[in-house]
Design an enzyme around this catalytic site. Sequence first.
Site, short mmCIF file in Angstrom:
data_model
loop_
_atom_site.label_atom_id
_atom_site.label_comp_id
_atom_site.label_asym_id
_atom_site.label_seq_id
_atom_site.Cartn_x
_atom_site.Cartn_y
_atom_site.Cartn_z
N CYS A 197 38.68 43.57 41.11
CA CYS A 197 40.18 43.82 41.48
C CYS A 197 40.50 45.03 41.52
O CYS A 197 41.18 45.53 42.53
CB CYS A 197 40.70 43.02 40.38
SG CYS A 197 40.56 43.67 38.60
N HIS A 212 43.42 42.59 34.78
CA HIS A 212 43.44 42.25 36.07
C HIS A 212 44.61 43.01 36.87
O HIS A 212 45.44 43.38 36.45
CB HIS A 212 43.33 40.67 36.31
CG HIS A 212 43.22 40.19 37.82
ND1 HIS A 212 41.93 40.28 38.29
CD2 HIS A 212 43.79 39.84 38.75
CE1 HIS A 212 41.91 39.89 39.43
NE2 HIS A 212 43.11 39.46 39.80
N HIS A 224 44.36 39.96 46.22
CA HIS A 224 43.52 40.27 45.11
C HIS A 224 42.10 39.81 45.07
O HIS A 224 41.74 38.97 46.02
CB HIS A 224 43.99 39.97 43.65
CG HIS A 224 44.20 38.49 43.38
ND1 HIS A 224 43.86 37.97 42.21
CD2 HIS A 224 44.15 37.29 44.36
CE1 HIS A 224 43.48 36.52 42.31
NE2 HIS A 224 44.03 36.17 43.46
#
Length: 352
Positions: A266, A314, A326
Amino acid sequence: MGTVKRRKGATALTLLCALAILTAPGLTVGTAFAAPTPDPGAKSLEQVRKEIEDLFRQAGTATDAYNLAESETRTQSAKIVEIANQVVAGQERIAALKNRAGAAARAQYRSGGLPPGAKLALSNSPTQFLDGADRLRQGEKATSDLLSELNRTQSDLQQYAKDASAQWEALEANRIKQETSKREIEQKIKAAEELESKLEAEEKARLLQLEQEAQYRAQTAWLSTGVLKDVHGLATDAGKRAVQFASAQIGKPYIWGAEGPGAFDCSGLTSQAWLTAGRTIPRTSQEQLRLLPKVAIKDMRPGDLIIYFDDASHVGLYVGDGAIIHAPRPGRNVTLAGAGSMPIKAVVRPDA
């Protein structure tokens, strides 16, 4: 009038994004929006989904720790090389200073080392003596300066040795941290993959659908608060380049620790997107949260980063109209998703 049209366009695009997120291969739009069919295994499958999601989230946290340790290790290795170069330069400087000191000592020996009074008595001319005395004083000052510089250089070398020792200790600590994080990542991913591998093909398809439905519910709840009604920020040129880079990566797999070009995690995706846009930002989502300026959701614009979960494990790149790009987790590809499909912790701006 232009504002109304823009809002309608934004709403339409948001709905299209939601449809794209929910519509997977083999699933119809009707199926995606339908409530889960009650059956004896549905609840247990939902529990499996949550367990897998939790394991991958824990792996994400460990990945951040691994990436941070790796980044710090690179910095420390570069620092050690820099110190080594300083040591070599210092040693060469000492050798040159010693040569100069030796030359000065030899010159003094050749002059006989006579005291000033004797030199005056033996001199044919007082003026000649005074000129010589002046040169002697200059020579004495030069010798004093040389010795002072020699002492400073030796002191610097001692400090370099201390600095190198500290960097080696930090390097070893980070190596241990990397190994620990790597083991934890591998264990969590293996546990999640083992859970998934026990499912039948239909259960895996249903698992993906449950995952998408959970994201859709969260995104719908987020949008229903009216959160986007005041979001009108326009992307900067750098933000546009970051969004273009991230968009071009859609479909590439998530691999922990990856920074492209074939795969990303990510924060590998977000850091590379902004590197392409001309801005170096921290490698991990936690460091991105800590070091980049925060902005309110109402002020966010395409190119900003949205940090998720309480542990900042994240991150996604906001692309506008309530959507992010993402890299979700192992087993998934870089994709478009709803910006509110996960719990938002903060929004940060790389090009503030």
